[in-house]
Write a protein that holds these residues in place. Structure first.
Motif, PDB file in Angstrom:
ATOM      1  N   LEU A  69     -66.739  67.727  10.089  1.00 32.40           N
ATOM      2  CA  LEU A  69     -66.602  68.020   8.836  1.00 32.40           C
ATOM      3  C   LEU A  69     -66.785  69.321   8.640  1.00 32.40           C
ATOM      4  O   LEU A  69     -67.962  69.940   8.955  1.00 32.40           O
ATOM      5  N   PHE A 102     -66.980  72.319   5.776  1.00 29.50           N
ATOM      6  CA  PHE A 102     -67.146  72.954   4.392  1.00 29.50           C
ATOM      7  C   PHE A 102     -67.072  74.339   4.095  1.00 29.50           C
ATOM      8  O   PHE A 102     -67.914  74.971   4.775  1.00 29.50           O
ATOM      9  N   TYR A 120     -70.203  75.623   6.487  1.00 27.31           N
ATOM     10  CA  TYR A 120     -70.950  74.663   7.207  1.00 27.31           C
ATOM     11  C   TYR A 120     -69.997  73.615   7.873  1.00 27.31           C
ATOM     12  O   TYR A 120     -68.945  73.141   7.516  1.00 27.31           O
ATOM     13  N   ARG A 121     -70.640  73.296   9.205  1.00 26.99           N
ATOM     14  CA  ARG A 121     -69.800  72.361  10.039  1.00 26.99           C
ATOM     15  C   ARG A 121     -70.826  71.346  10.265  1.00 26.99           C
ATOM     16  O   ARG A 121     -71.953  71.806  10.824  1.00 26.99           O
ATOM     17  N   LYS A 139     -66.747  77.481   1.484  1.00 29.23           N
ATOM     18  CA  LYS A 139     -66.976  78.288   0.324  1.00 29.23           C
ATOM     19  C   LYS A 139     -66.588  79.694   0.363  1.00 29.23           C
ATOM     20  O   LYS A 139     -67.057  80.604   1.137  1.00 29.23           O
ATOM     21  N   LEU A 175     -74.890  71.928  -0.900  1.00 28.43           N
ATOM     22  CA  LEU A 175     -73.229  71.766  -0.928  1.00 28.43           C
ATOM     23  C   LEU A 175     -72.854  71.305  -2.702  1.00 28.43           C
ATOM     24  O   LEU A 175     -71.849  71.474  -3.141  1.00 28.43           O
ATOM     25  N   TYR A 206     -66.848  73.510  -2.796  1.00 29.02           N
ATOM     26  CA  TYR A 206     -66.561  73.513  -1.612  1.00 29.02           C
ATOM     27  C   TYR A 206     -65.201  72.836  -1.313  1.00 29.02           C
ATOM     28  O   TYR A 206     -64.811  71.936  -2.073  1.00 29.02           O
ATOM     29  N   THR A 207     -64.395  73.369  -0.495  1.00 25.29           N
ATOM     30  CA  THR A 207     -63.403  72.439   0.178  1.00 25.29           C
ATOM     31  C   THR A 207     -63.590  72.027   1.636  1.00 25.29           C
ATOM     32  O   THR A 207     -64.381  72.612   2.265  1.00 25.29           O
ATOM     33  N   MET A 208     -63.373  70.546   1.644  1.00 25.57           N
ATOM     34  CA  MET A 208     -63.787  69.926   2.861  1.00 25.57           C
ATOM     35  C   MET A 208     -62.397  69.705   3.867  1.00 25.57           C
ATOM     36  O   MET A 208     -61.545  69.285   3.202  1.00 25.57           O
ATOM     37  N   HIS A 209     -62.570  69.699   4.991  1.00 31.30           N
ATOM     38  CA  HIS A 209     -61.522  69.455   5.877  1.00 31.30           C
ATOM     39  C   HIS A 209     -62.153  68.701   7.078  1.00 31.30           C
ATOM     40  O   HIS A 209     -63.370  68.825   7.572  1.00 31.30           O
ATOM     41  N   LYS A 210     -61.316  67.617   7.353  1.00 29.53           N
ATOM     42  CA  LYS A 210     -61.937  66.725   8.498  1.00 29.53           C
ATOM     43  C   LYS A 210     -61.092  66.852   9.817  1.00 29.53           C
ATOM     44  O   LYS A 210     -59.927  67.338   9.663  1.00 29.53           O
TER      45      LYS A 210
END
Length: 89
Positions: free
Chosen positions: A47, A49, A57-58, A51, A18, A23-27
């Motif tokens: 979380l 991620f 990616y989870r 790209k 990562l 990357y953008t991250m979403h909670k």
């Protein structure tokens, strides 16, 4: 190798991949119901991620809580997923 070592090595591998790209991250918070030979309520978080649209990616963790043999039980649950979009690759 014990479970903690495997989780630590897997986490380091995912985090090292990562770091290389943006990357953008979403909670996310998850609440649900799970049946595994007994009824459990499930509460946790994830979380996500992203790209571009090629790789996702989870990482997630939750606790399943319920009654087993008339005793209250809590079971931890860890998840890791890599989702690929083969149409764009």
């Amino acid at each position: 190798m014990n479970f903690r070592t495997v989780v630590a090595v897997l986490s380091l591998f995912l985090l090292s991949t990562l770091v290389k790209a943006q990357y953008t991250m979403h909670k996310m918070i998850s609440v649900g119901y799970t049946y595994q030979n007994q009824s459990f309520g499930e509460v946790g978080g994830k979380l996500l991620f992203l790209k571009n649209d090629d790789v996702i990616y989870r990482l997630g963790g939750s606790a399943m809580m319920g009654s087993v043999d008339s005793k209250f039980a809590i079971m931890p649950k860890l998840q890791a997923d890599v989702l690929l979009n083969f149409e764009k690759m």
